[in-house]
Design a protein around this motif. Structure first.
Motif, mmCIF file in Angstrom:
data_model
loop_
_atom_site.group_PDB
_atom_site.id
_atom_site.type_symbol
_atom_site.label_atom_id
_atom_site.label_comp_id
_atom_site.label_asym_id
_atom_site.label_seq_id
_atom_site.Cartn_x
_atom_site.Cartn_y
_atom_site.Cartn_z
ATOM 1 N N UNK A 1 -13.747 85.657 73.556
ATOM 2 C CA UNK A 1 -13.931 85.896 74.993
ATOM 3 C C UNK A 1 -15.330 86.423 75.277
ATOM 4 N N UNK A 2 -15.847 87.264 74.367
ATOM 5 C CA UNK A 2 -17.171 87.846 74.563
ATOM 6 C C UNK A 2 -18.252 86.761 74.433
ATOM 7 N N UNK A 3 -18.098 85.914 73.436
ATOM 8 C CA UNK A 3 -19.085 84.870 73.162
ATOM 9 C C UNK A 3 -19.067 83.785 74.225
ATOM 10 N N UNK A 4 -17.921 83.543 74.811
ATOM 11 C CA UNK A 4 -17.801 82.424 75.743
ATOM 12 C C UNK A 4 -17.835 82.862 77.206
ATOM 13 N N UNK A 5 -18.149 84.135 77.435
ATOM 14 C CA UNK A 5 -18.179 84.623 78.822
ATOM 15 C C UNK A 5 -19.125 83.808 79.710
ATOM 16 N N UNK A 6 -20.339 83.456 79.229
ATOM 17 C CA UNK A 6 -21.221 82.649 80.097
ATOM 18 C C UNK A 6 -20.595 81.308 80.477
ATOM 19 N N UNK A 7 -19.924 80.674 79.522
ATOM 20 C CA UNK A 7 -19.270 79.397 79.808
ATOM 21 C C UNK A 7 -18.159 79.579 80.836
ATOM 22 N N UNK A 8 -17.486 80.722 80.752
ATOM 23 C CA UNK A 8 -16.414 81.017 81.714
ATOM 24 C C UNK A 8 -16.965 81.091 83.135
ATOM 25 N N UNK A 9 -18.150 81.693 83.287
ATOM 26 C CA UNK A 9 -18.759 81.779 84.624
ATOM 27 C C UNK A 9 -19.138 80.382 85.121
ATOM 28 N N UNK A 10 -19.734 79.571 84.234
ATOM 29 C CA UNK A 10 -20.095 78.204 84.631
ATOM 30 C C UNK A 10 -18.849 77.442 85.086
#
Lengths: 219, 219
Positions: B127-136
């Motif tokens: 979840x920490x590593x993919x947070x930017x992708x989550x925003x996109x």
């Protein structure tokens, strides 16, 4: 043993063996960690003996990369010979690139992904290194001429659009290779979405991976 | 010197200094060439002394990556707070990603491009590593709800489309960083073409780099 005691075939066989080991060694120690000593050891040659086959690490990597690019180029030329409709040819080219990467991930990393602070890649003859991109650009130009591209993409130059297409498929491949957990198994699904964005007029969307099979294109 | 003789501020300052050196060291020797000895030497610490700050190389790289991703995330959250129209938010996010890469290319290479055979990246909390992708993905979903996406893209899931967008901009960035001669100076031009392919309905195409300036987004 001095060069003149070997047949040309022996010499070439040893060169091939050295090149075959190169991708795996780069995967293990990185391009920056690779040395003539490490390479020699992998084929039981002293550094002095290795220099008879390759005068330097850069020359070795250069030859390795040239062969790799040559193979990618041949696969793209096979797409060209298929004479598919332009948008199919573009989709096939994207697929060929991804399959080229997956066929030997060590090779793909070595040629396209390793950090290269000494810039040997930049020293390669530009036309040789960029031949695959040139073929993709031809496909894009053909699509522009045929009128198959969406109007808002047709206004772009063929070079710029080929760059954007290459960037998109390259990004899909390298994300797959570096962060498999973010897209494992979904590589060709991502590429299919890239195709839909860039090639919305494409009629056949059944496969998302073009019309040329791996065996055709990478034989 | 043992930990208890230092103030917390001194301890944190040394940790920061070690982390500040990390990107440059990885650029020099590669992730595979990096060792606690190399890291320690850069800050005049013995390996034994370094272990007080980071119990392992993996922990150090992890903390380094976490800070980097945190900064990227903050820049993307700034875009979100801008409350731009959905397609503008997507374009801004792509631009933020490219600018994040260019702001510290050693950092970007370390976190997103280095070959990682030991898989510490995969060990990071997802979840920490993919947070930017989550925003996109949130921006993509907003564009789907608002109806601003082209019809053929709206049929895709938001995750798949966010992946394809990220792949495209990531590819543009990494090609720029590894083969500058193929696209030097043209990075944002390539991104503008990616935007045109994915976001043809976007009204403002003046800049091709979104509405959030670097200073806003990476402050």
């Amino acid at each position: 043993m001095p060069r003149h005691q070997m047949s040309d075939a022996q010499f070439e066989a040893t060169r091939d063996l050295i090149l075959e080991n190169t991708g795996r060694l780069v995967a293990e120690v990185g391009l920056r960690g690779l040395s003539m000593r490490v390479i020699g050891k992998s084929v039981s040659l002293t550094p002095a003996a290795l220099y008879r086959y390759f005068p330097s690490k850069d020359e070795l990597i250069w030859e390795y990369s040239r062969r790799a690019i040559g193979e990618l180029n041949a696969a793209l030329l096979a797409v060209k010979e298929h004479d598919s409709p332009p948008l199919e040819a573009i989709a096939s080219a994207l697929s060929v690139y991804a399959r080229f990467a997956l066929a030997d991930t060590d090779r793909f990393r070595t040629v396209f992904m390793e950090h290269d602070p000494s810039g040997y890649m930049r020293a390669m003859e530009s036309a040789e290194m960029t031949a695959p991109l040139t073929i993709l650009r031809e496909f894009v130009r053909a699509a522009m001429i045929s009128g198959d591209l969406e109007a808002h993409l047709e206004t772009e130059g063929d070079t710029a659009l080929a760059h954007a297409l290459w960037a998109a498929v390259h990004g899909a491949v390298v994300l797959h290779l570096t962060m498999a957990e973010l897209g494992s198994g979904a590589l060709f699904e991502t590429i299919a979405h890239i195709e839909r964005a860039f090639l919305p007029n494409r009629t056949s969307r059944a496969t998302g991976s073009g019309t040329v099979s791996t065996s055709d294109a990478l034989a």
